[in-house]
Design a protein around this motif. Structure first.
Motif, mmCIF file in Angstrom:
data_model
loop_
_atom_site.group_PDB
_atom_site.id
_atom_site.type_symbol
_atom_site.label_atom_id
_atom_site.label_comp_id
_atom_site.label_asym_id
_atom_site.label_seq_id
_atom_site.Cartn_x
_atom_site.Cartn_y
_atom_site.Cartn_z
ATOM 1 N N GLN A 185 -8.686 6.571 12.844
ATOM 2 C CA GLN A 185 -10.031 6.695 12.310
ATOM 3 C C GLN A 185 -10.033 5.833 11.320
ATOM 4 O O GLN A 185 -11.301 5.133 11.204
ATOM 5 C CB GLN A 185 -10.464 7.962 11.956
ATOM 6 C CG GLN A 185 -10.771 8.995 13.128
ATOM 7 C CD GLN A 185 -11.769 8.648 14.110
ATOM 8 O OE1 GLN A 185 -12.817 8.284 13.811
ATOM 9 N NE2 GLN A 185 -11.344 8.595 15.317
ATOM 10 N N LEU A 186 -9.187 5.524 10.380
ATOM 11 C CA LEU A 186 -9.276 4.521 9.304
ATOM 12 C C LEU A 186 -9.334 3.211 9.949
ATOM 13 O O LEU A 186 -10.189 2.291 9.510
ATOM 14 C CB LEU A 186 -8.089 4.664 8.579
ATOM 15 C CG LEU A 186 -7.972 6.139 7.709
ATOM 16 C CD1 LEU A 186 -6.492 6.205 6.904
ATOM 17 C CD2 LEU A 186 -9.065 6.507 6.729
ATOM 18 N N LEU A 187 -8.583 2.844 10.914
ATOM 19 C CA LEU A 187 -8.656 1.540 11.584
ATOM 20 C C LEU A 187 -9.788 1.472 12.470
ATOM 21 O O LEU A 187 -10.392 0.247 12.326
ATOM 22 C CB LEU A 187 -7.343 1.515 12.384
ATOM 23 C CG LEU A 187 -6.134 1.283 11.844
ATOM 24 C CD1 LEU A 187 -4.921 1.280 12.689
ATOM 25 C CD2 LEU A 187 -6.041 -0.080 11.060
ATOM 26 N N ALA A 188 -10.545 2.318 12.835
ATOM 27 C CA ALA A 188 -11.825 2.167 13.503
ATOM 28 C C ALA A 188 -12.759 2.026 12.656
ATOM 29 O O ALA A 188 -13.684 0.931 12.860
ATOM 30 C CB ALA A 188 -12.019 3.497 14.196
ATOM 31 N N THR A 189 -12.720 2.483 11.390
ATOM 32 C CA THR A 189 -13.753 1.995 10.237
ATOM 33 C C THR A 189 -13.546 0.731 9.932
ATOM 34 O O THR A 189 -14.480 0.039 9.419
ATOM 35 C CB THR A 189 -13.510 3.013 9.205
ATOM 36 O OG1 THR A 189 -13.909 4.271 9.713
ATOM 37 C CG2 THR A 189 -14.818 3.104 8.100
ATOM 38 N N GLU A 240 -3.257 -4.250 7.623
ATOM 39 C CA GLU A 240 -2.151 -4.745 8.400
ATOM 40 C C GLU A 240 -1.139 -3.534 8.138
ATOM 41 O O GLU A 240 -0.304 -3.167 9.165
ATOM 42 C CB GLU A 240 -1.717 -5.982 7.926
ATOM 43 C CG GLU A 240 -2.520 -6.923 8.432
ATOM 44 C CD GLU A 240 -2.606 -7.146 9.869
ATOM 45 O OE1 GLU A 240 -1.630 -6.776 10.618
ATOM 46 O OE2 GLU A 240 -3.993 -7.376 10.215
ATOM 47 N N ALA A 241 -1.182 -2.954 7.098
ATOM 48 C CA ALA A 241 -0.211 -1.941 6.835
ATOM 49 C C ALA A 241 -0.292 -0.760 7.653
ATOM 50 O O ALA A 241 0.397 0.142 8.036
ATOM 51 C CB ALA A 241 -0.123 -1.566 5.197
ATOM 52 N N LEU A 242 -1.564 -0.253 7.650
ATOM 53 C CA LEU A 242 -1.739 0.816 8.380
ATOM 54 C C LEU A 242 -1.769 0.898 9.833
ATOM 55 O O LEU A 242 -1.170 1.715 10.472
ATOM 56 C CB LEU A 242 -3.405 1.201 8.127
ATOM 57 C CG LEU A 242 -4.068 2.020 7.359
ATOM 58 C CD1 LEU A 242 -5.682 1.941 7.448
ATOM 59 C CD2 LEU A 242 -3.320 3.552 7.418
ATOM 60 N N MET A 246 0.886 -1.100 0.013
ATOM 61 C CA MET A 246 0.026 0.056 0.012
ATOM 62 C C MET A 246 1.045 1.165 0.137
ATOM 63 O O MET A 246 1.923 1.221 0.626
ATOM 64 C CB MET A 246 -0.793 0.061 1.246
ATOM 65 C CG MET A 246 -1.837 1.295 1.355
ATOM 66 S SD MET A 246 -2.724 1.431 2.766
ATOM 67 C CE MET A 246 -1.422 2.266 3.806
ATOM 68 N N THR A 247 0.709 2.090 -0.976
ATOM 69 C CA THR A 247 1.153 3.462 -0.865
ATOM 70 C C THR A 247 1.168 4.262 0.328
ATOM 71 O O THR A 247 -0.104 4.132 1.113
ATOM 72 C CB THR A 247 0.886 4.328 -1.776
ATOM 73 O OG1 THR A 247 1.678 5.728 -1.911
ATOM 74 C CG2 THR A 247 -0.775 4.731 -1.902
ATOM 75 N N GLU A 248 2.204 4.939 0.980
ATOM 76 C CA GLU A 248 2.075 5.492 2.192
ATOM 77 C C GLU A 248 2.433 6.940 2.007
ATOM 78 O O GLU A 248 2.589 7.940 2.796
ATOM 79 C CB GLU A 248 3.084 5.103 3.429
ATOM 80 C CG GLU A 248 3.016 3.538 3.714
ATOM 81 C CD GLU A 248 3.766 3.307 4.813
ATOM 82 O OE1 GLU A 248 3.926 1.993 5.028
ATOM 83 O OE2 GLU A 248 4.593 3.874 5.223
ATOM 84 N N THR A 249 2.230 7.450 0.572
ATOM 85 C CA THR A 249 2.424 8.919 0.366
ATOM 86 C C THR A 249 1.206 9.580 0.482
ATOM 87 O O THR A 249 0.063 9.144 -0.076
ATOM 88 C CB THR A 249 2.735 8.942 -1.312
ATOM 89 O OG1 THR A 249 3.876 8.269 -1.435
ATOM 90 C CG2 THR A 249 2.886 10.497 -1.711
ATOM 91 N N VAL A 250 1.246 10.529 1.356
ATOM 92 C CA VAL A 250 0.004 11.587 1.783
ATOM 93 C C VAL A 250 0.132 12.659 0.701
ATOM 94 O O VAL A 250 0.902 13.518 0.911
ATOM 95 C CB VAL A 250 0.158 12.070 3.086
ATOM 96 C CG1 VAL A 250 -0.979 12.872 3.372
ATOM 97 C CG2 VAL A 250 0.048 10.698 4.026
#
Length: 325
Positions: free
Chosen positions: A234-238, A221-223, A1-5
């Motif tokens: 919040q992303l993991l909570a969702t 898992e990457a997150l 997964m890209t981690e570029t914001v």
């Protein structure tokens, strides 16, 4: 997964999957990988319109609601408590029906920063935008994201604002789930709804839900390996409990008494033709569920309809106001 914001805080999506993909890839409001600025006007094109699934071409038109002669007042911030946390509601004064705008996954009320004042000016209606828990100025709430909690937050806010009838929900993407549960629980509060590429129950068959879960397992898992920030939390909570929540959601029905317009983007939130067609089919199936539902296709639009085709949303809201009387 890209981690570029990206500079607008969005993470480029790597996999398909509405809502969970939006959550674990940080697609703001489930937008596609190259979204435009929300609410930025573009040259109007044509949109397809369907009544109970029957297609017909239609051009964007001026909303039927009355236009005030003076500019809309500025929105005021109201911090409203629900239990042990507070939520930010932004209220532009006006008459009823009130327009309550709810952004999709990964977005806060700023998603509507251009559309909210435009709707207030063109319709004269009260316009409310708000930040769901953990977004914008609203407090974070630990644990998995649950749609029931989101409904409770919205209901608490509208109750404190004194808006418990003549409400029109304008709900994008993941907010379609909040709208569906809210409508089921409070049908008498609503004069109608405009579901903007909304996440609808018809889409979440067991097969499709399992497919989304599998496709996004690696991204979850990457997150977890990323630094803990408000966004990643919040992303993991969702993502937490996504499968059971959406299998239950598949059994929920929109109340027959509440009119609804479903706007579907031409490109849909998906990269594969198969998933895109399943998304379109779900929107059509939803509309066929009652005679007071319409389907509008936003031509030349990505999932970010507010950015690509704001005129389609404004027109649909105007028509819903006309229907509400």
């Amino acid at each position: 997964m890209t981690e570029t914001v990206r500079k607008n805080r969005r993470l480029r999506p790597a996999l398909v999957g509405i809502c969970l993909a939006a959550a674990v890839t940080g697609i703001s409001a489930c937008a596609d990988s190259t979204p435009s600025d929300s609410g930025k006007s573009k040259s109007p094109g044509q949109s397809s319109h369907q009544n109970s699934g029957a297609p017909a071409a239609a051009k964007p038109s001026t909303p039927a609601a009355a236009k005030p002669s003076t500019p809309a007042a500025a929105a005021s911030l109201r911090m409203i408590a629900n239990g042990d946390h507070s939520l930010a509601f932004h209220v532009t004064p006006g008459h009823l029906p009130a327009l309550v705008l709810d952004a999709g996954g990964g977005e806060d009320s700023s998603y509507w920063k251009t559309m909210a004042p435009e709707l207030a000016k063109k319709t004269g209606s009260m316009v409310v935008t708000y930040d769901r828990a953990g977004m914008g100025k609203s407090d974070e709430v630990p644990g998995a994201w649950k749609v029931e909690n989101a409904v409770s937050d919205l209901k608490a806010g509208l109750t404190k604002l004194g808006i418990t009838h003549d409400v029109i929900l304008v709900s994008h993407s993941q907010a379609g789930e909040v709208a569906t549960y809210f409508a089921k629980e409070n049908p008498n509060w609503l004069a109608g709804a405009v579901l903007v590429d909304g996440s609808l129950p018809e889409f979440y068959t067991d097969e499709e839900t399992a497919k989304i879960e599998a496709a996004n397992k690696g991204q979850v898992e990457a997150l977890k390996d990323q630094p803990s920030t408000q966004q990643t939390r919040q992303l993991l909570a969702t993502a937490d409990g996504y499968g059971p929540m959406h299998r239950a959601y598949h059994q929920v029905s929109w109340p027959q008494s509440v009119p609804a317009t479903a706007i579907v983007s031409e490109k849909t939130p998906f990269e594969t033709p198969e998933d895109a067609q399943l998304w379109r089919n779900a929107q059509q199936e939803f509309v066929k569920g009652a005679p007071n539902r319409d389907l509008v296709t936003a031509a030349k639009s990505s999932h970010d309809i507010a950015g690509d085709r704001p005129d389609v949303i404004v027109t649909a809201v105007g028509q819903m106001l006309k229907t509400a009387g």
